[in-house]
Design a protein around this motif. Structure first.
Motif, PDB file in Angstrom:
ATOM      1  N   PRO A 169       0.824  -1.225   0.000  1.00  0.00           N
ATOM      2  CA  PRO A 169       0.000   0.000   0.000  1.00  0.00           C
ATOM      3  C   PRO A 169       0.858   1.275   0.000  1.00  0.00           C
ATOM      4  CG  PRO A 169      -0.778  -1.523   1.712  1.00  0.00           C
ATOM      5  CD  PRO A 169       0.477  -2.083   1.153  1.00  0.00           C
ATOM      6  N   SER A 220       2.175   1.735  -3.439  1.00  0.00           N
ATOM      7  CA  SER A 220       1.133   2.229  -4.361  1.00  0.00           C
ATOM      8  C   SER A 220       0.823   3.703  -4.100  1.00  0.00           C
ATOM      9  CB  SER A 220      -0.131   1.369  -4.247  1.00  0.00           C
ATOM     10  OG  SER A 220      -0.712   1.520  -2.974  1.00  0.00           O
ATOM     11  N   LYS A 221       0.854   4.127  -2.799  1.00  0.00           N
ATOM     12  CA  LYS A 221       0.634   5.547  -2.497  1.00  0.00           C
ATOM     13  C   LYS A 221       1.778   6.396  -3.037  1.00  0.00           C
ATOM     14  CE  LYS A 221      -2.217   4.995   1.611  1.00  0.00           C
ATOM     15  NZ  LYS A 221      -2.299   5.197   3.062  1.00  0.00           N
ATOM     16  N   GLY A 245       1.321   6.841  -6.654  1.00  0.00           N
ATOM     17  CA  GLY A 245       0.305   7.857  -6.937  1.00  0.00           C
ATOM     18  C   GLY A 245       0.843   9.259  -6.715  1.00  0.00           C
TER      19      GLY A 245
END
Length: 184
Positions: free
Chosen positions: A52, A55-56, A59
């Motif tokens: 996670p 993935s952050k 982004g």
């Protein structure tokens, strides 16, 4: 017993010994594999927890791409603004030099006017037989001349009358008492 039987017994003993060694090696290998399995499980858990965050970050990097492309034009605009400010400061410096010049001229003119006023005051004081003495303070004080040192302080002779300056009063005139000037 023959030689063959002895060899067979030795071979059976060596076989048993080999099987025992293989069993012990497999047991150690199994412990190593269990430890390695636990380590791999911990690594998998860490990777699962990091996914996670990764993935952050991905982004955020995707969002930073357009922002980073806007930084260069902003830096150019800031550079232009700083150059314009510098030019304005140069102009302000020129204006300040002009103001300094005007202030110097006004100071010179003020000195000249002060000199004229001092000269006129001195003439008036000479007319009334007084000298003007400059003190350490910005104001001026009246000092009797050497001729008047013998006279009592605070008196002024005016056409054979003696006027006591310590008893001087201010007089005010009321407009209701009558004006002699109708045009005023």
């Amino acid at each position: 017993m023959d030689f063959m039987q002895v060899v067979l017994i030795v071979l059976v003993l060596v076989g048993i010994w080999a099987v025992a060694e293989i069993a012990m090696t497999v047991r150690r290998a199994r412990q190593s594999v269990d430890t390695l399995d636990k380590t791999v499980g911990e690594v998998n858990d860490a990777i699962a927890e990091a996914r996670p965050v990764i993935s952050k970050l991905d982004g955020v990097l995707d969002d930073l791409g357009p922002a980073l492309s806007q930084v260069e034009p902003l830096l150019r605009q800031a550079n232009v603004a700083v150059e314009a400010l510098s030019a304005d400061l140069i102009e302000v410096n020129g204006v300040l030099r002009d103001v300094s010049s005007v202030t110097g001229t006004v100071s010179t003119a003020s000195g000249a006017v002060s000199g004229i006023a001092d000269a006129a005051s001195e003439k008036v004081q000479k007319f009334f037989a007084k000298k003007v003495r400059h003190t350490d303070f910005p104001g001026r004080a009246l000092v009797p001349s050497e001729d008047e040192a013998s006279e009592p302080a605070g008196t002024i002779e005016v056409e054979d009358d003696v006027f006591d300056a310590s008893s001087a009063h201010y007089f005010t005139y009321d407009a209701a008492q009558g004006d002699d000037c109708d045009e005023c």
